[in-house]
Design an enzyme around this catalytic site. Structure first.
Site, PDB file in Angstrom:
ATOM      1  N   TYR A  59      -1.284 -18.982 -15.321  1.00 55.24           N
ATOM      2  CA  TYR A  59      -0.415 -18.816 -14.101  1.00 55.24           C
ATOM      3  C   TYR A  59      -0.898 -19.726 -12.950  1.00 55.24           C
ATOM      4  CZ  TYR A  59       1.346 -16.469 -10.025  1.00 55.24           C
ATOM      5  OH  TYR A  59       2.027 -16.283  -8.751  1.00 55.24           O
ATOM      6  N   HIS A  89       6.708 -21.118   0.873  1.00 52.88           N
ATOM      7  CA  HIS A  89       5.999 -20.011   1.503  1.00 52.88           C
ATOM      8  C   HIS A  89       5.816 -20.056   2.941  1.00 52.88           C
ATOM      9  CE1 HIS A  89       5.738 -19.195  -2.765  1.00 52.88           C
ATOM     10  NE2 HIS A  89       4.848 -18.083  -2.584  1.00 52.88           N
ATOM     11  N   ASN A 201      -3.667 -17.575  -1.769  1.00 51.07           N
ATOM     12  CA  ASN A 201      -3.832 -16.152  -2.376  1.00 51.07           C
ATOM     13  C   ASN A 201      -5.028 -15.583  -1.912  1.00 51.07           C
ATOM     14  OD1 ASN A 201      -3.004 -15.631  -5.846  1.00 51.07           O
ATOM     15  ND2 ASN A 201      -1.718 -15.443  -4.148  1.00 51.07           N
ATOM     16  N   TYR A 285     -13.909  19.139  28.388  1.00 50.62           N
ATOM     17  CA  TYR A 285     -14.168  18.362  26.944  1.00 50.62           C
ATOM     18  C   TYR A 285     -14.214  16.811  27.185  1.00 50.62           C
ATOM     19  CZ  TYR A 285     -13.270  22.750  24.362  1.00 50.62           C
ATOM     20  OH  TYR A 285     -13.071  23.970  23.834  1.00 50.62           O
ATOM     21  N   ARG A 288     -17.865  16.620  28.757  1.00 47.52           N
ATOM     22  CA  ARG A 288     -18.942  16.986  27.759  1.00 47.52           C
ATOM     23  C   ARG A 288     -18.882  16.666  26.210  1.00 47.52           C
ATOM     24  NH1 ARG A 288     -17.971  23.323  25.850  1.00 47.52           N
ATOM     25  NH2 ARG A 288     -16.458  23.157  27.556  1.00 47.52           N
ATOM     26  N   PHE A 337      -6.173 -10.168  -4.549  1.00 49.42           N
ATOM     27  CA  PHE A 337      -5.507 -10.507  -3.263  1.00 49.42           C
ATOM     28  C   PHE A 337      -4.834  -9.371  -2.692  1.00 49.42           C
ATOM     29  CE2 PHE A 337      -2.526 -11.235  -7.197  1.00 49.42           C
ATOM     30  CZ  PHE A 337      -1.913 -10.277  -7.099  1.00 49.42           C
ATOM     31  N   GLU A 423       6.109  -7.925  -7.731  1.00 52.21           N
ATOM     32  CA  GLU A 423       5.307  -7.515  -6.642  1.00 52.21           C
ATOM     33  C   GLU A 423       5.477  -6.160  -6.001  1.00 52.21           C
ATOM     34  OE1 GLU A 423       5.242 -10.941  -4.266  1.00 52.21           O
ATOM     35  OE2 GLU A 423       4.185 -12.194  -5.842  1.00 52.21           O
TER      36      GLU A 423
END
Length: 518
Positions: A59, A89, A201, A285, A288, A337, A423
């Site tokens: 791959y 990309h 990646n 609160y 405190r 990844f 994916e």
């Protein structure tokens, strides 16, 4: 002045190291031991690439990507495959990241590759290091990653510049990547087999933004303690709820740390002594319960910091190169990844940080509301009615708190399948990181509003003095913001106090009295 010793890429790094490089300009260099690992892992990739069409399908080396992983790529197209991957990309959109965040991405990507599991040549890592040292900063848009298969789009914009493409900033000028490299005396690289994939990646976008934001959030925990101490003094509150005995019977570490800070800051106060016998039994609160609220945020942020610290020294490449004792190598495809560990941690960090502003705004209300403020003027105005004082400062803080509630919706519970269903579960951790950074900005502004409001309240308690530490904080504020004697635009005051917070000057002033706060 930044540290002179370069950080060694390929050796373990810390969140503090990352901040030194991104914000203080610390230099980097390749660890000598890492170079040997890089060379060995590259040899394993070269063996596959040089085997040509007779090599098994691996791959990203001789196959396509994502849903195209079964598409075999011929030997003559291996180099083009990497170039096309990076170009295709680079689809980021939205506002550009700041220089510190981009430098974080650069050093973290270089760190992954330098660990020697990526099969990338040493010259690629060295170019990243040289760019960091020369302050060549790639333009990386802030949107476009889904946080699995890595932060693909942002990292592709980084990789473009290594190829001499894309855009970058050098010496304050925006130019093409090639021009920026040339101006810095550097040369681009031609990406070889697997190198384009190795550069994109990973989780370095969300890790960089997240790590810097969590560091800021942890610093704001201490600022929140300082702001709370100032508000407690201004509103004639009690320090008894911070007694160490109470902390020991509920031993959360963040709670103990906050209470310790408050005790250190509230010692020997004339204001507190003046109301020792008052009929009020308990404070609200927001005053405190500061150890319980600030402390819970601190504990959650410390856990997020631990997750990020692990990620800084993790291998998030795919496939990953594992050298065997017989001299061979296994290239394993997996899912390191995937950003889910960071996405969950960063979503929690946003909620934890937001609570610091949530309770801070309530303390501001305690100060400006005459029904709650133990004798302070309405809205701390010098002449109420004619002047509005801090009325709308509280409104601004409320606005920021409300915005944070929207930003705290967890991105990590969402997933949109991509790459034709290959994916099919993604982390959205990049969104978690981006939201967290905005939450931190809002918290910083909210705390600034509380600090300047509390300083005005302390003015109205004169001639009584607050504790020495609170007086030091008050003096730091008054050095940049004068007492409000009549209405004026307060936006400049807010920015000035934010500057004290961001620079660390406020905390340093207090620590001159208390010693290091937790």
């Amino acid at each position: 002045m930044h540290p002179q010793t370069p950080l060694l890429l390929g050796c373990p790094i810390t969140l503090s190291d990352l901040e030194d490089i991104t914000r203080r300009g610390r230099r980097v260099a390749l660890c000598p031991e890492a170079r040997a690992r890089i060379v060995a892992s590259r040899a394993a990739v070269d063996a596959i690439a040089l085997a040509g069409d007779s090599a098994p399908a691996v791959y990203g080396i001789n196959t396509g990507f994502g849903a195209l992983a079964e598409t075999r790529i011929g030997e003559r197209d291996v180099i083009a495959l990497q170039r096309n991957l990076v170009r295709s990309h680079a689809t980021g959109v939205g506002p550009d990241l700041g220089e510190a965040e981009v430098r974080g991405i650069m050093v973290l990507r270089a760190q992954v590759v330098a660990m020697g599991y990526s099969g990338v040549r040493a010259e690629v890592v060295e170019l990243l290091a040289d760019m960091l040292n020369a302050r060549v900063t790639p333009r990386i848009p802030s949107q476009g990653s889904v946080g699995a298969s890595g932060d693909l789009a942002p990292l592709a914009h980084l990789a473009l510049v290594l190829m001499g493409e894309g855009e970058a900033t050098f010496e304050g000028r925006r130019m093409t990547g090639g021009e920026a490299l040339a101006a810095a005396g550097l040369a681009p690289v031609t990406l070889a087999a697997k190198e384009g994939l190795a550069l994109i990646n990973g989780t370095q976008y969300m890790a960089s933004l997240g790590a810097l934001a969590v560091r800021d959030a942890l610093a704001l925990c201490t600022v929140a303690d300082i702001a709370g101490a100032m508000s407690l003094e201004a509103n004639k509150g009690s320090k008894r709820p911070f007694d160490e005995r109470l902390m020991k019977v509920r031993p959360h570490p963040g709670q103990a740390a906050c209470a310790s800070n408050l005790r250190a800051m509230l010692d020997d106060s004339e204001i507190m002594q003046s109301h020792a016998d008052c009929p009020r039994v308990q404070d609200a609160y927001s005053l405190r319960c500061m150890p319980q609220v600030h402390g819970a945020s601190r504990d959650a942020l410390m856990w997020a910091a631990e997750v990020l610290a692990r990620e800084l020294n993790s291998v998030t490449d795919n496939p990953t190169v594992f050298l065997r004792e017989d001299g061979g190598a296994d290239l394993l495809s997996g899912g390191n990844f995937h950003g889910q560990p960071l996405a969950l941690a960063l979503d929690l960090a946003a909620m934890a940080a937001a609570e610091l502003a949530n309770i801070s705004e309530r303390r501001v209300e305690q100060l400006v509301n005459p029904a709650l403020s133990s004798g302070l003027t309405p809205f701390l105005a010098p002449q109420s009615g004619l002047h509005s004082g801090f009325m709308i400062a509280q409104v601004a803080s409320a606005s920021l708190v409300s915005e944070n509630k929207v930003l705290c919706h967890p991105a990590s519970v969402d997933s949109i399948p991509s790459s034709a269903g290959r994916e099919d579960h993604v982390s959205m951790g990049s969104v978690s990181a981006k939201k967290l950074a905005q939450v931190i900005e809002n918290v910083r502004a909210s705390l600034a509003i509380e600090i300047m409001t509390a300083a005005q309240g302390i003015d109205q308690r004169r001639p009584l003095r607050s504790s020495a530490a609170v007086e030091r904080a008050y003096a730091a504020v008054r050095a940049v913001v004068p007492t409000l004697d009549e209405d004026r635009p307060l936006y400049r005051d807010i920015e000035a106090v934010k500057g004290l917070v961001t620079s660390g000057a406020l905390a340093r002033a207090v620590e001159e009295v208390t010693g290091p706060l937790q």
